[in-house]
Design an enzyme around this catalytic site. Structure first.
Site, PDB file in Angstrom:
ATOM      1  N   GLY A  31       0.813  -1.213   0.000  1.00  0.00           N
ATOM      2  CA  GLY A  31       0.000   0.000   0.000  1.00  0.00           C
ATOM      3  C   GLY A  31       0.843   1.257   0.000  1.00  0.00           C
ATOM      4  O   GLY A  31       2.028   1.216  -0.328  1.00  0.00           O
ATOM      5  N   LEU A  33       0.426   3.629  -2.149  1.00  0.00           N
ATOM      6  CA  LEU A  33       0.784   3.487  -3.567  1.00  0.00           C
ATOM      7  C   LEU A  33       1.320   4.795  -4.147  1.00  0.00           C
ATOM      8  O   LEU A  33       0.836   5.874  -3.848  1.00  0.00           O
ATOM      9  CB  LEU A  33      -0.446   3.028  -4.360  1.00  0.00           C
ATOM     10  CG  LEU A  33      -1.105   1.733  -3.876  1.00  0.00           C
ATOM     11  CD1 LEU A  33      -2.293   1.365  -4.778  1.00  0.00           C
ATOM     12  CD2 LEU A  33      -0.107   0.576  -3.833  1.00  0.00           C
ATOM     13  N   GLY A  36       5.514   4.277  -8.768  1.00  0.00           N
ATOM     14  CA  GLY A  36       6.226   2.995  -8.947  1.00  0.00           C
ATOM     15  C   GLY A  36       5.242   1.842  -8.949  1.00  0.00           C
ATOM     16  O   GLY A  36       5.253   0.991  -9.850  1.00  0.00           O
ATOM     17  N   HIS A  37       4.355   1.819  -7.949  1.00  0.00           N
ATOM     18  CA  HIS A  37       3.324   0.774  -7.899  1.00  0.00           C
ATOM     19  C   HIS A  37       2.411   0.879  -9.119  1.00  0.00           C
ATOM     20  O   HIS A  37       2.034  -0.134  -9.713  1.00  0.00           O
ATOM     21  CB  HIS A  37       2.456   0.940  -6.646  1.00  0.00           C
ATOM     22  CG  HIS A  37       3.190   0.812  -5.348  1.00  0.00           C
ATOM     23  ND1 HIS A  37       3.379   1.873  -4.503  1.00  0.00           N
ATOM     24  CD2 HIS A  37       3.760  -0.258  -4.749  1.00  0.00           C
ATOM     25  CE1 HIS A  37       4.035   1.473  -3.425  1.00  0.00           C
ATOM     26  NE2 HIS A  37       4.290   0.189  -3.548  1.00  0.00           N
TER      27      HIS A  37
HETATM   28  P1  AMP Z   1       6.109  -2.270  -1.636  1.00  0.00           P
HETATM   29  O1  AMP Z   1       4.730  -1.726  -1.491  1.00  0.00           O
HETATM   30  O2  AMP Z   1       7.180  -1.307  -1.256  1.00  0.00           O
HETATM   31  O3  AMP Z   1       6.264  -3.646  -1.031  1.00  0.00           O
HETATM   32  O4  AMP Z   1       6.317  -2.485  -3.208  1.00  0.00           O
HETATM   33  C1  AMP Z   1       5.436  -3.256  -3.971  1.00  0.00           C
HETATM   34  C2  AMP Z   1       6.038  -3.490  -5.331  1.00  0.00           C
HETATM   35  O5  AMP Z   1       6.254  -2.238  -5.977  1.00  0.00           O
HETATM   36  C3  AMP Z   1       7.392  -4.207  -5.279  1.00  0.00           C
HETATM   37  O6  AMP Z   1       7.469  -5.156  -6.323  1.00  0.00           O
HETATM   38  C4  AMP Z   1       8.361  -3.083  -5.490  1.00  0.00           C
HETATM   39  O7  AMP Z   1       9.580  -3.508  -6.083  1.00  0.00           O
HETATM   40  C5  AMP Z   1       7.586  -2.197  -6.441  1.00  0.00           C
HETATM   41  N1  AMP Z   1       8.102  -0.822  -6.395  1.00  0.00           N
HETATM   42  C6  AMP Z   1       8.274  -0.061  -5.288  1.00  0.00           C
HETATM   43  N2  AMP Z   1       8.824   1.128  -5.623  1.00  0.00           N
HETATM   44  C7  AMP Z   1       9.017   1.101  -6.961  1.00  0.00           C
HETATM   45  C8  AMP Z   1       9.554   2.013  -7.906  1.00  0.00           C
HETATM   46  N3  AMP Z   1      10.023   3.212  -7.554  1.00  0.00           N
HETATM   47  N4  AMP Z   1       9.594   1.651  -9.206  1.00  0.00           N
HETATM   48  C9  AMP Z   1       9.132   0.435  -9.593  1.00  0.00           C
HETATM   49  N5  AMP Z   1       8.607  -0.472  -8.751  1.00  0.00           N
HETATM   50  C10 AMP Z   1       8.555  -0.156  -7.458  1.00  0.00           C
END
Ligand code: AMP
Length: 281
Positions: A31, A33, A36-37
Site C-alpha cells: 500500500g 501506492l 512505482g506501484h
Molecule cells: P512495496 O509496497 O514497497 O512492497 O512495493 C510493492 C512493489 O512495488 C514491489 O514489487 C516493489 O519492487 C515495487 N516498487 C516499489 N517502488 C518502486 C519504484 N520506484 N519503481 C518500480 N517499482 C517499485
C-alpha cells in the site's frame, strides 16, 4: 472494483475467473501506492483480463526494530488510485487472516537471502517469500509483477517460483524515479525537506558508478570507493552497504566483465533507502 478481505473468498473468485479461461495479473504491495506501484498495475492491466492488487503490510518481513507500526496506510487514497487504474480486485486481508494464531510455515530461499539487504535485515526475505507464496496460492495468478527497485527481492522470488514449481510468470518492471532521480518509495514520505534534497545522492552515486564502468573502469573496489566519497558529502547519509554483484546469483564481482548489479542501502537521517542499477560494461 471489489475489495476482498478473506483469502477463502479471494480463492473462490480466482477459481471462477480461471474456469472462464481468463488471465489474472497480481501486483503485491504494502500500500501507500505511488507511481512505482502504478507502473506495475498499468503493466498488469495491459497483460491480463483481471488485475488483483494485494495491499498487506506484512509483519513477518519487519524486524522488531523496524517501522511496521508507523508504515503509512492511506487505504482510501490507495483505493481511489486502484480504481482509476482499472484494477478489478483489491485483496486486503488482515494480519489474523494471513497468519492465524497457530501459523507455523515459512519459506526460505537460502544463500540469496544472506547478502546485500539480507545481511542487515535477518529474516526479512523469509517474511517476503512466505507472504508472496501465500498470495500466489490464494490468487492463482498467471502473472505477478515486481519492481526492479527491489532487485534482490525480485531475484529471490524468481528463484522460489522455479524451485517450488509455482505456476506463475514473474515480470520485473523498471524503477520509477522522481524528477531528480530519487527512486520512488513509500518510505520517502519519512524524509524532511533537507533529507529529501540529500537523498538524491543515492542515484547520483549509482550514475557515477555506471559512468566509470562505461569509461572502462573494471575495478569494483575503486568504483565503490568513489561512490562512498560522493555519498559521504551529504551530512545526513550513512552507508549500510554498497556492492557490485552478479545479476543472477548476487555474488560479489571484483573485476567487472559482464552485466552487473550495483546495489546500495543508505540511511538518510533515520530513513533507510535502497536503490540499484544494472550496467553492461
Ligand atoms: P512495496 O509496497 O514497497 O512492497 O512495493 C510493492 C512493489 O512495488 C514491489 O514489487 C516493489 O519492487 C515495487 N516498487 C516499489 N517502488 C518502486 C519504484 N520506484 N519503481 C518500480 N517499482 C517499485
Amino acid at each position: 472494483m471489489k475489495i476482498i478481505h478473506k483469502p477463502r473468498i479471494m480463492s473462490g473468485l480466482s477459481c471462477k475467473i480461471k474456469m472462464q479461461h481468463k488471465t489474472i495479473g497480481l501486483v503485491p504491495t504494502m500500500g501507500a501506492l505511488h507511481e512505482g506501484h502504478l507502473s506495475l498495475i498499468r503493466r498488469a492491466r495491459k497483460d491480463n483480463d483481471y488485475v488483483v492488487v494485494s495491499i498487506f503490510v506484512n509483519p513477518t518481513q519487519f524486524s522488531p526494530k523496524e517501522d511496521l507500526k508507523k508504515y503509512p496506510r492511506p487505504l482510501k487514497q490507495d483505493m481511489r488510485l486502484c480504481k482509476k487504474e482499472g484494477v478489478d480486485i483489491i485483496f486486503y486481508p488482515s494480519v489474523e487472516m494471513m497468519y492465524p494464531k497457530d501459523y507455523k510455515t515459512y519459506i526460505k530461499v537460502s544463500k540469496l537471502d544472506e547478502v546485500l539487504c539480507g545481511k542487515f535485515r535477518p529474516g526479512h526475505f523469509q517474511g517476503v517469500t512466505t507472504v508472496v507464496a501465500k498470495l500466489f496460492n490464494i490468487v492463482s495468478a498467471d502473472n505477478a509483477y515486481f519492481g526492479q527497485k527491489d532487485a534482490q527481492q525480485a531475484i529471490i522470488i524468481q528463484k522460489m517460483v522455479i524451485d517450488l514449481n509455482i505456476p506463475v510468470r514473474i515480470k520485473i518492471t523498471p524503477t520509477v524515479r522522481e524528477k531528480d532521480g530519487l527512486a520512488m518509495s513509500s518510505r520517502n514520505a519519512y524524509l524532511n525537506q533537507k533529507e529529501r534534497k540529500e537523498a538524491v545522492v543515492l542515484y547520483q552515486a549509482l550514475k557515477l558508478a555506471g559512468r566509470l564502468i562505461k569509461q572502462g573502469n573494471k575495478n569494483s573496489a575503486d568504483i565503490i570507493k568513489r561512490m562512498q566519497y560522493l555519498i559521504l558529502t551529504k551530512k545526513s547519509a550513512k552507508i549500510q552497504y554498497l556492492a557490485i554483484v552478479d545479476t543472477q546469483d548476487l555474488r560479489l564481482v571484483s573485476r567487472i566483465k559482464e552485466k552487473i548489479l550495483i546495489a546500495l542501502a543508505v540511511s538518510i537521517g533515520k530513513t533507510r533507502l535502497i536503490d540499484n542499477i544494472t550496467v553492461v560494461p
